[in-house]
Scaffold this active site. Structure first.
Site, PDB file in Angstrom:
ATOM      1  N   ASP A 218       6.500  -2.933  -5.830  1.00 26.52           N
ATOM      2  CA  ASP A 218       6.500  -3.023  -4.701  1.00 26.52           C
ATOM      3  C   ASP A 218       7.586  -1.977  -4.193  1.00 26.52           C
ATOM      4  O   ASP A 218       8.573  -1.790  -4.762  1.00 26.52           O
ATOM      5  CB  ASP A 218       6.889  -4.420  -3.998  1.00 26.52           C
TER       6      ASP A 218
ATOM      7  N   HIS B 294       3.253   6.173  -2.917  1.00 29.53           N
ATOM      8  CA  HIS B 294       2.401   5.680  -4.180  1.00 29.53           C
ATOM      9  C   HIS B 294       2.020   6.700  -5.150  1.00 29.53           C
ATOM     10  O   HIS B 294       2.062   6.172  -6.242  1.00 29.53           O
ATOM     11  CB  HIS B 294       0.880   5.277  -3.293  1.00 29.53           C
TER      12      HIS B 294
ATOM     13  N   LEU C 260      -0.514  -1.831 -27.054  1.00 30.58           N
ATOM     14  CA  LEU C 260      -0.190  -2.399 -25.912  1.00 30.58           C
ATOM     15  C   LEU C 260      -1.365  -2.847 -25.083  1.00 30.58           C
ATOM     16  O   LEU C 260      -1.981  -1.871 -24.821  1.00 30.58           O
ATOM     17  CB  LEU C 260       0.793  -1.616 -24.933  1.00 30.58           C
TER      18      LEU C 260
ATOM     19  N   ARG D  29       9.792  -8.122  -9.917  1.00 30.29           N
ATOM     20  CA  ARG D  29       9.312  -7.668  -8.514  1.00 30.29           C
ATOM     21  C   ARG D  29      10.532  -6.722  -8.074  1.00 30.29           C
ATOM     22  O   ARG D  29      11.583  -6.937  -7.829  1.00 30.29           O
ATOM     23  CB  ARG D  29       9.078  -8.788  -7.577  1.00 30.29           C
TER      24      ARG D  29
ATOM     25  N   ARG E   9       9.138 -12.910  -3.261  1.00 25.63           N
ATOM     26  CA  ARG E   9       7.959 -13.552  -3.178  1.00 25.63           C
ATOM     27  C   ARG E   9       6.783 -13.202  -4.317  1.00 25.63           C
ATOM     28  O   ARG E   9       6.875 -12.093  -4.790  1.00 25.63           O
ATOM     29  CB  ARG E   9       7.510 -13.402  -1.959  1.00 25.63           C
TER      30      ARG E   9
HETATM   31  C1  IPE Z   1       2.289  -6.888  -3.460  1.00 30.02           C
HETATM   32  O1  IPE Z   1       2.863  -6.091  -2.316  1.00 30.02           O
HETATM   33  C2  IPE Z   1       0.984  -6.288  -3.695  1.00 30.02           C
HETATM   34  C3  IPE Z   1       1.059  -4.855  -4.624  1.00 30.02           C
HETATM   35  C4  IPE Z   1       2.320  -4.794  -5.096  1.00 30.02           C
HETATM   36  C5  IPE Z   1      -0.005  -4.216  -5.244  1.00 30.02           C
HETATM   37  P1  IPE Z   1       2.977  -6.143  -1.009  1.00 30.02           P
HETATM   38  O2  IPE Z   1       3.691  -5.217  -0.248  1.00 30.02           O
HETATM   39  O3  IPE Z   1       1.269  -6.040  -0.538  1.00 30.02           O
HETATM   40  O4  IPE Z   1       3.212  -7.687  -0.701  1.00 30.02           O
HETATM   41  P2  IPE Z   1       3.590  -8.523   0.873  1.00 30.02           P
HETATM   42  O5  IPE Z   1       2.689  -8.025   1.699  1.00 30.02           O
HETATM   43  O6  IPE Z   1       4.988  -7.666   0.981  1.00 30.02           O
HETATM   44  O7  IPE Z   1       3.885  -9.610   0.491  1.00 30.02           O
HETATM   45  C1  IPE Z   2       3.436  -1.260  -3.167  1.00 34.55           C
HETATM   46  O1  IPE Z   2       4.211  -0.495  -2.430  1.00 34.55           O
HETATM   47  C2  IPE Z   2       2.376  -0.852  -3.486  1.00 34.55           C
HETATM   48  C3  IPE Z   2       1.017  -1.569  -2.710  1.00 34.55           C
HETATM   49  C4  IPE Z   2       1.187  -2.660  -2.393  1.00 34.55           C
HETATM   50  C5  IPE Z   2      -0.357  -0.880  -3.114  1.00 34.55           C
HETATM   51  P1  IPE Z   2       4.092  -1.000  -0.614  1.00 34.55           P
HETATM   52  O2  IPE Z   2       2.979   0.065  -0.137  1.00 34.55           O
HETATM   53  O3  IPE Z   2       4.040  -2.231  -0.458  1.00 34.55           O
HETATM   54  O4  IPE Z   2       5.511  -0.523  -0.044  1.00 34.55           O
HETATM   55  P2  IPE Z   2       6.408  -1.281   0.703  1.00 34.55           P
HETATM   56  O5  IPE Z   2       6.555  -2.655   0.463  1.00 34.55           O
HETATM   57  O6  IPE Z   2       5.662  -1.182   2.042  1.00 34.55           O
HETATM   58  O7  IPE Z   2       7.488  -0.322   0.994  1.00 34.55           O
HETATM   59 MG    MG Z   3       5.078  -3.789   0.116  1.00 36.06          MG
END
Ligand code: IPE
Ligand code: IPE
Ligand code: MG
Length: 260
Positions: free
Chosen positions: A40, A57, A151, A208, A214
């Site tokens: 994340d 990304h 792996l 995380r 979470r």
């Molecule tokens: C969790 O991250 C999903 C992935 C990392 C693929 P999110 O950014 O979607 O989670 P929330 O919305 O902050 O809980």
């Molecule tokens: C995690 O990074 C990747 C996915 C959920 C696909 P985010 O895109 O959720 O990045 P933030 O949490 O908005 O910074």
């Molecule tokens: Mg996120």
């Protein structure tokens, strides 16, 4: 002080330790067998640099490559990463499309190296909502790497922990209706075998990145007794040293599984 204490969800902070020192601290005979990562913070990483979220990304692929290599080198046998959740469809169309294309691209470009290093690739999640071309790519990558043993890399894509449990329950009901499963045979072991992660041990360590604390619908069934390590580091900045920090912290904990 309190803030320091809860910095990574547990209390110890090894972020100032040099990588070599972390490396030396790791007990090779007590490695987590299975590490799960909620990757994340990509969007925030990019926004902070004045770039579009999508750039975060893309940058995240480098982090995944490094962490996958590091797991292989260390001897961690299973890595399960969360790349796209069942809830992520609610993002702007442009971002969803970018993430779908990124999986396609990564499966193509990274596959030779993964295969050469003995990585078995699996994609876990509901495939019905993905395009037939992408499903074909996924199946081809899985088939090519099926007998690799160094792996196991599980990529959660259109993955949701609740969807996975629903799918397992549906399977149980269908089998029971067909007279092939007795209700009394449904126990924790049976359900574990009906999950997308059938046959592999539950994660020992959940990481995380991105500072949130979470689970966001990741591996709900399998995380029952995982040790959790949070870091404010955003996924694109996550490096081998951060994985080492998490493993060192993991090895300093006492796992109790409900016992005293
Ligand atoms: C969790 O991250 C999903 C992935 C990392 C693929 P999110 O950014 O979607 O989670 P929330 O919305 O902050 O809980
Ligand atoms: C995690 O990074 C990747 C996915 C959920 C696909 P985010 O895109 O959720 O990045 P933030 O949490 O908005 O910074
Ligand atoms: Mg996120």
């Amino acid at each position: 002080m309190l803030k320091e204490l809860f910095r990574n969800g547990y209390g110890r902070d090894h972020s100032a330790f040099p990588e070599e020192q972390l490396e030396a601290m790791i007990q090779r005979d007590r490695l987590p067998k299975h590490v799960a990562i909620i990757m994340d913070g990509n969007g925030r990483w990019a926004m902070r640099r004045g770039m579009p979220r999508l750039a975060g990304h893309r940058q995240g692929v480098d982090a995944l490559r490094e962490v996958t290599r590091a797991c292989g080198e260390l001897g961690i046998g299973i890595l399960t990463v969360y790349a796209f959740s069942t809830e992520n469809w609610q993002r702007p169309k442009e971002e969803v499309e970018y993430l779908l294309n990124l999986l396609d691209e990564v499966l193509e470009k990274e596959l030779p190296e993964l295969h050469a290093h003995g990585v078995k690739v699996r994609v876990i999640g509901r495939r019905a909502s993905l395009s037939p071309q992408l499903v074909k790519k996924i199946e081809a990558a899985e088939a090519l790497t099926a007998s690799n043993q160094k792996l196991l890399l599980n990529v959660g894509f259109n993955y949701g922990g609740r969807a996975e449990i629903v799918d397992a329950v549906k399977r149980a009901v269908e089998l029971a209706r067909a007279g092939r499963l007795d209700v009394d045979d449904i126990d924790e072991e049976w359900l574990s075998g009906a999950m997308y992660t059938a046959g592999i041990p539950d994660p020992d360590l959940l990481i995380r990145t991105g500072g949130e604390a979470r689970v966001s619908n990741f591996l709900l069934w399998q995380l029952a007794y995982a040790e959790i390590w949070f870091t404010p580091v955003c996924w694109p900045d996550f490096r081998r040293r951060h994985l080492l920090e998490a493993v060192v912290d993991f090895q300093q904990r006492e796992r109790k599984f409900g016992r005293v």
